[in-house]
Design an enzyme around this catalytic site. Structure first.
Site, PDB file in Angstrom:
ATOM      1  CG  LEU A   1      37.960  41.125  34.646  1.00 24.57           C
ATOM      2  CD1 LEU A   1      39.140  41.682  33.854  1.00 24.57           C
ATOM      3  CD2 LEU A   1      37.966  41.748  36.062  1.00 24.57           C
ATOM      4  CB  THR A   2      34.501  36.790  34.707  1.00 16.61           C
ATOM      5  OG1 THR A   2      34.546  37.666  35.836  1.00 16.61           O
ATOM      6  CG2 THR A   2      34.573  35.344  35.182  1.00 16.61           C
TER       7      THR A   2
ATOM      8  NE  ARG B   1      24.143  45.946  44.612  1.00 15.34           N
ATOM      9  CZ  ARG B   1      24.885  45.031  44.005  1.00 15.34           C
ATOM     10  NH1 ARG B   1      25.548  45.304  42.895  1.00 15.34           N
ATOM     11  NH2 ARG B   1      24.970  43.818  44.501  1.00 15.34           N
TER      12      ARG B   1
ATOM     13  CD  GLU C   1      31.492  43.768  41.092  1.00 13.45           C
ATOM     14  OE1 GLU C   1      32.569  44.370  41.203  1.00 13.45           O
ATOM     15  OE2 GLU C   1      30.689  43.954  40.180  1.00 13.45           O
TER      16      GLU C   1
ATOM     17  CB  THR D   1      25.757  41.734  34.967  1.00 12.98           C
ATOM     18  OG1 THR D   1      26.136  40.781  35.967  1.00 12.98           O
ATOM     19  CG2 THR D   1      24.406  42.346  35.333  1.00 12.98           C
TER      20      THR D   1
ATOM     21  CG  LEU E   1      36.365  44.564  39.277  1.00 12.98           C
ATOM     22  CD1 LEU E   1      37.321  43.377  39.384  1.00 12.98           C
ATOM     23  CD2 LEU E   1      34.946  44.062  39.042  1.00 12.98           C
ATOM     24  CG  ASN E   2      38.279  49.688  45.033  1.00 11.40           C
ATOM     25  OD1 ASN E   2      38.229  48.679  45.734  1.00 11.40           O
ATOM     26  ND2 ASN E   2      38.710  50.850  45.471  1.00 11.40           N
TER      27      ASN E   2
HETATM   28  C1  LIG Z   1      25.375  36.308  38.492  1.00 15.56           C
HETATM   29  C2  LIG Z   1      26.785  36.726  38.241  1.00 15.56           C
HETATM   30  C3  LIG Z   1      27.055  37.924  37.570  1.00 15.56           C
HETATM   31  C4  LIG Z   1      28.368  38.278  37.256  1.00 15.56           C
HETATM   32  N1  LIG Z   1      28.613  39.439  36.544  1.00 15.56           N
HETATM   33  C5  LIG Z   1      29.880  39.679  36.068  1.00 15.56           C
HETATM   34  C6  LIG Z   1      30.133  40.777  35.170  1.00 15.56           C
HETATM   35  O1  LIG Z   1      29.233  41.575  34.856  1.00 15.56           O
HETATM   36  N2  LIG Z   1      31.387  40.921  34.663  1.00 15.56           N
HETATM   37  C7  LIG Z   1      32.418  40.078  34.977  1.00 15.56           C
HETATM   38  O2  LIG Z   1      33.525  40.253  34.471  1.00 15.56           O
HETATM   39  N3  LIG Z   1      32.201  39.037  35.857  1.00 15.56           N
HETATM   40  C8  LIG Z   1      30.978  38.818  36.390  1.00 15.56           C
HETATM   41  N4  LIG Z   1      30.743  37.755  37.245  1.00 15.56           N
HETATM   42  C9  LIG Z   1      31.844  36.822  37.522  1.00 15.56           C
HETATM   43  C10 LIG Z   1      32.404  36.882  38.935  1.00 15.56           C
HETATM   44  O3  LIG Z   1      33.084  38.081  39.147  1.00 15.56           O
HETATM   45  C11 LIG Z   1      33.282  35.631  39.148  1.00 15.56           C
HETATM   46  O4  LIG Z   1      32.384  34.546  39.255  1.00 15.56           O
HETATM   47  C12 LIG Z   1      34.153  35.730  40.390  1.00 15.56           C
HETATM   48  O5  LIG Z   1      35.220  36.614  40.172  1.00 15.56           O
HETATM   49  C13 LIG Z   1      34.729  34.353  40.821  1.00 15.56           C
HETATM   50  O6  LIG Z   1      35.319  33.716  39.747  1.00 15.56           O
HETATM   51  P1  LIG Z   1      34.968  32.184  39.440  1.00 15.56           P
HETATM   52  O7  LIG Z   1      33.497  32.039  39.437  1.00 15.56           O
HETATM   53  O8  LIG Z   1      35.729  31.806  38.214  1.00 15.56           O
HETATM   54  O9  LIG Z   1      35.509  31.369  40.689  1.00 15.56           O
HETATM   55  P2  LIG Z   1      37.004  30.839  40.938  1.00 15.56           P
HETATM   56  O10 LIG Z   1      37.970  31.965  40.816  1.00 15.56           O
HETATM   57  O11 LIG Z   1      37.235  29.626  40.134  1.00 15.56           O
HETATM   58  O12 LIG Z   1      36.897  30.439  42.473  1.00 15.56           O
HETATM   59  C14 LIG Z   1      36.222  29.275  42.959  1.00 15.56           C
HETATM   60  C15 LIG Z   1      36.458  29.192  44.468  1.00 15.56           C
HETATM   61  O13 LIG Z   1      37.872  29.064  44.721  1.00 15.56           O
HETATM   62  C16 LIG Z   1      38.297  30.091  45.588  1.00 15.56           C
HETATM   63  N5  LIG Z   1      39.665  30.506  45.267  1.00 15.56           N
HETATM   64  C17 LIG Z   1      40.174  30.953  44.092  1.00 15.56           C
HETATM   65  N6  LIG Z   1      41.475  31.277  44.229  1.00 15.56           N
HETATM   66  C18 LIG Z   1      41.795  31.062  45.539  1.00 15.56           C
HETATM   67  C19 LIG Z   1      42.978  31.231  46.316  1.00 15.56           C
HETATM   68  N7  LIG Z   1      44.095  31.753  45.811  1.00 15.56           N
HETATM   69  N8  LIG Z   1      42.930  30.882  47.628  1.00 15.56           N
HETATM   70  C20 LIG Z   1      41.797  30.404  48.197  1.00 15.56           C
HETATM   71  N9  LIG Z   1      40.640  30.228  47.504  1.00 15.56           N
HETATM   72  C21 LIG Z   1      40.633  30.557  46.197  1.00 15.56           C
HETATM   73  C22 LIG Z   1      37.317  31.244  45.353  1.00 15.56           C
HETATM   74  O14 LIG Z   1      37.310  32.162  46.431  1.00 15.56           O
HETATM   75  C23 LIG Z   1      36.016  30.460  45.210  1.00 15.56           C
HETATM   76  O15 LIG Z   1      35.523  30.129  46.483  1.00 15.56           O
HETATM   77  C24 LIG Z   1      29.444  37.425  37.656  1.00 15.56           C
HETATM   78  C25 LIG Z   1      29.162  36.251  38.373  1.00 15.56           C
HETATM   79  C26 LIG Z   1      27.859  35.907  38.662  1.00 15.56           C
HETATM   80  C27 LIG Z   1      27.596  34.640  39.430  1.00 15.56           C
END
Ligand SMILES: Cc1cc2nc3c(=O)[nH]c(=O)nc-3n(C[C@H](O)[C@H](O)[C@H](O)COP(=O)(O)OP(=O)(O)OC[C@H]3O[C@@H](n4cnc5c(N)ncnc54)[C@H](O)[C@@H]3O)c2cc1C
Length: 390
Positions: free
Chosen positions: A137-138, A96, A369, A170, A245-246
């Site tokens: 984005l990330t 998906r 997301e 991804t 993202l939406n």
């Molecule tokens: C397999 C996989 C595929 C992906 N594919 C894509 C892609 O195609 N393109 C892309 O751009 N990204 C992609 N991502 C990235 C994904 O969107 C990010 O991992 C996600 O947005 C979370 O960011 P982070 O991992 O840096 O966690 P962080 O932002 O560091 O967060 C870590 C923890 O802290 C919490 N946290 C953060 N801020 C706050 C706050 N203000 N208050 C309370 N809690 C908080 C979070 O909820 C989480 O529990 C993918 C991730 C994975 C695992």
């Protein structure tokens, strides 16, 4: 007389689907049976995916960018797209994701924010699966807070030069084109980056324990030089990436209903066929309690998805509705997967059965997301009027 509920569609939700929606459901189910279900455990175990073949297959089914209009896209209803996501994720969240990233992130971004030239160049080939896209984005230090991204695009004469690193992308290793978001003097902007451009590298992210039937990459942009026309012409700021993202989150809130249903069905079948203490496991009260809990979750999530889909088709969808659906349905699917896992006993930890694979995948789905916490904060803001993100 009313009929006994069907254990596989307890609330009869699919009976309310339009003909087109049912046809798409049946086509994806048939494709999954013929081409996906027998292979998915291997793909998961090896962490390898026949991306080009899958893209062509999904393209021939019309799934890539199916809810977009024109440029070779089918222009289906939002619910039809959601149902396709549901049936794909019943196989695996990674599959998906493959379709979501292509259609809702990369293609949607180009369709919504690209120039006519971008659309003509990429969308028809992306719809057929001849070209693959990814969405960057990330970054290593910017996840939930994408506004803090460090990737930068600067003008050099008439060109743009991009430098930075994107993480967890991804399909990054197999993409022909990357939609990359970067800081500029004019705020965050999106760029259409052919991945063959010198200075662009994609490195596979290894050692994943979740979403293994999906390719994930680090993108390195080392002075990637692009023409002025590579930038999305109008959109500035986070509005651009968040709109994409939406769209993808909408696919997720439908998709996870499929993962939950697959876990529930595996648990139902297993407990009906396995006996302990002289009778089927399904005949014990404690097992029936679990089955009752999970059939409720599967159907409740299905209802939430359908209502949100109908709102989208009516043009009444707010992004807070999507947060509601993503948070509620991923949570439901995870609870179903965890409960179902226990019901299969030792077999529950084996790849011979789909449940633990789904359970592990759903940990990614909870995080990407927008994490569960981000969607909780979005709902909190919607009901209180107070933002608590920082
Ligand atoms: C397999 C996989 C595929 C992906 N594919 C894509 C892609 O195609 N393109 C892309 O751009 N990204 C992609 N991502 C990235 C994904 O969107 C990010 O991992 C996600 O947005 C979370 O960011 P982070 O991992 O840096 O966690 P962080 O932002 O560091 O967060 C870590 C923890 O802290 C919490 N946290 C953060 N801020 C706050 C706050 N203000 N208050 C309370 N809690 C908080 C979070 O909820 C989480 O529990 C993918 C991730 C994975 C695992």
């Amino acid at each position: 007389m009313s009929r006994t509920p069907d254990p596989h569609d307890f609330l009869g939700l699919d009976a309310g689907l339009a003909e087109e929606e049912r046809a798409i459901r049946d086509a994806v189910r048939a494709y999954a049976k013929d081409h996906l279900l027998d292979h998915v455990a291997d793909w998961y175990e090896t962490g390898a995916l026949p991306a080009a073949e899958l893209a062509k297959g999904f393209g021939s089914l019309g799934l890539l960018g199916m809810h977009l209009e024109g440029y070779g896209c089918a222009g289906t209803s939002a619910v039809a797209y959601g149902i396709a996501c549901r049936e794909l994720e019943a196989v695996d969240s990674g599959l998906r994701s493959f379709v979501s990233v292509q259609g809702s992130l990369a293609m949607y971004a180009i369709h919504k924010w690209g120039s006519e030239e971008h659309r003509q160049e990429w969308l028809p080939r992306m719809a057929t699966g001849e070209a693959l896209g990814c969405f960057g984005l990330t970054e290593p230090d910017a996840g939930s807070d994408p506004g803090s991204m460090r990737t930068r695009a600067v003008r050099d004469g008439g060109d743009w030069v991009l430098s930075g690193t994107k993480m967890w992308i991804t399909n990054g290793t197999v993409a022909d084109v990357a939609v990359v978001w970067a800081q500029t003097d004019d705020g965050i902007r999106g760029f259409v980056v052919p991945t063959a451009t010198p200075g662009f590298t994609a490195n596979e992210v290894k050692h994943k324990l979740s979403l293994r039937a999906s390719l994930t990459a680090e993108l390195v942009l080392d002075g990637v030089r692009l023409p002025a026309s590579a930038a999305f012409p109008e959109v500035r700021g986070l509005r651009g990436p968040l709109s994409c993202l939406n769209e993808a989150r909408f696919g997720i809130l439908f998709g996870v209903v499929g993962a939950a249903r697959a876990c529930y069905e595996a648990a139902l079948e297993y407990t009906l066929s396995r006996s302990q203490f002289g009778k089927p496991l399904a005949g014990f009260q404690l097992t029936q309690r679990k089955l009752a809990e999970i059939v409720v979750e599967v159907n409740r999530a299905g209802l939430v998805a359908l209502q949100i889909g109908r709102l989208k088709d009516a043009g009444d969808l707010h992004h807070n509705h999507v947060s509601f659906g993503k948070m509620a349905n991923v949570r439901s699917a995870l609870s179903v997967a965890r409960e179902a896992r226990s019901m299969l006993g030792a077999n529950g930890i084996s790849l011979e059965y789909p449940v633990m694979r789904h359970m592990a995948n759903l940990e990614t789905v909870l995080t990407y997301e927008g994490t569960e916490e981000m969607h909780a904060l979005s709902l909190g803001q919607a009901v209180t009027g107070l933002a608590a993100f920082r």
